[in-house]
Design a protein around this motif. Structure first.
Motif: not given
Length: 406
Positions: A361-370
């Motif tokens: 997820t690279y410290d990226d919230h949108r990666m997890a949710m997408a």
């Protein structure tokens, strides 16, 4: 590292979810509330970014750390520049220290702001001495992040003579700029946008005003994806408006081509899977006004075995991570094929999805949710699942609520 394992979701997804207020609207209003104390805000976002913004605005510390919150960094840079007699250091995470801010700092310095770079030229942390800014005109490139532009617009009505913001070249992220202007308009602040100049009139005080923040359309995107990947699904979300200020509200049109129909009723939207795909409309989709939904759309198309060509994505390179590289890496781990440039993403048709892949997820919230909706196709794992708290802290609870009975 924590790892969330998601079993394959076997049946259709149905239910009702209340989504927190828009992070984008909330953060703009929190800045404006500092200038206009009789502004009241309801349905404030419970995101980490908005909590960090509230904390920073209430802080009496010399150094303010806003972590990964890019919007807060940009908006607070302008805010503290005009907060007279203040002296602060504005810093953030390691990633934040590598996200450029020179364009905004240069514009503020042109207006007379006193800002120094403490470490690397052009990047946070910043030392800011707040003062009265006298100049009322500044020029900025039109194709930069809308957050730089909105940051300047938010302080504009507090300047003695207002502000004339002149654009060099074509303006790209128009919806987010319009959101800022419309919020100013709701407070009775006069503005105009003619050709390449935005003019904001000064407004020292406003009448008492309460603004209810619309729920976040970016957060709704993950339910559009769930609905598209789940035959016979129906999901109701609140609170939303048909006449939204948010650029990501284009979801309702884009997802028609992915088999999702949107019905607006009072303050809710109901998403329904129609099964009617129109992949030809996805061959060249320009997301210049809504880049935050690119990850969701790419993953949805991958899950449906469709190709897509997404353009207008140049700002994704300077988000929490380089989202284009991250998308390519994770989709290809799952068996897809992706080609990227500095501003485009092309997803090839893929008929197979690898199972039990751990999505970074690279410290990226949108990666997890997408990527979560792909559990409708295969079991998968999400690394560092709590990263979602940046914009949508209750995402996994809501996701489980919709999918647990399947």
């Amino acid at each position: 590292m924590e790892l969330l394992k998601i079993d394959k979701i076997k049946n259709s997804v149905n239910g009702t979810i209340q989504i927190t207020g828009s992070k984008s609207e909330t953060n703009r209003l929190l800045i404006l509330q500092q200038f206009y104390s009789n502004l009241k805000i309801e349905n404030i976002s419970n995101s980490d970014d908005s909590k960090l913004m509230e904390k920073a605005l209430a802080s009496t510390s010399y150094e303010i750390n806003i972590g990964h919150a890019g919007t807060a960094m940009r908006f607070l840079t302008s805010y503290f520049s005009v907060k007279e007699n203040s002296e602060i250091v504005l810093t953030g995470s390691h990633r934040m220290k590598n996200r450029p801010i020179k364009i905004l700092v240069d514009a503020l310095r042109d207006l007379g702001a006193d800002i120094e770079y403490i470490e690397k030229e052009g990047f946070p942390p910043l030392k800011i001495l707040g003062k009265k800014l006298i100049k009322d005109s500044v020029e900025i490139e039109g194709n930069v992040s809308s957050q730089y532009i909105s940051s300047l617009l938010l302080i504009a009505p507090t300047l003695k003579n207002g502000l004339q913001l002149k654009f060099k070249g074509e303006v790209t992220s128009v919806p987010y700029i319009k959101m800022t202007l419309q919020l100013l308009g709701e407070l009775g602040i006069d503005y105009s946008w003619r050709k390449n100049i935005i003019s904001i009139h000064p407004k020292p005080t406003i009448e008492e005003k309460t603004i209810v923040v619309e729920s976040d359309w970016s957060s709704a995107s993950y339910y559009y994806s769930l609905c598209a990947l789940s035959p016979n699904s129906e999901i109701t979300l609140s609170s939303y408006k048909k006449t939204s200020l948010q650029g990501d509200s284009v979801l309702s049109e884009i997802y028609k081509n992915l088999g999702v129909e949107t019905t607006f009723e009072k303050n809710t939207i109901t998403l329904k899977n129609t099964g009617k795909l129109n992949p030809s409309e996805l061959i060249d989709l320009n997301l210049i006004g809504a880049p935050d939904i690119a990850q969701t759309i790419a993953v949805t198309c991958f899950g449906l075995g469709l190709e897509c060509f997404l353009t207008g994505l140049h700002t994704l390179k300077i988000k929490e991570t380089d989202r284009l590289v991250a998308l390519k890496t994770e989709i290809e781990k799952l068996g897809g094929k992706v080609e990227i440039t500095n501003e485009t993403l092309q997803l090839k048709v893929s008929t197979k999805i690898n199972e039990n892949i751990a999505i970074a997820t690279y410290d990226d919230h949108r990666m997890a949710m997408a990527f979560a909706p792909l559990a409708l196709k295969v079991p998968l794992q999400i690394e560092d699942p709590n990263v979602v708290s940046k914009s949508y802290p209750t995402f996994w609870k809501d996701f489980k609520q919709l999918t647990i009975n399947n």
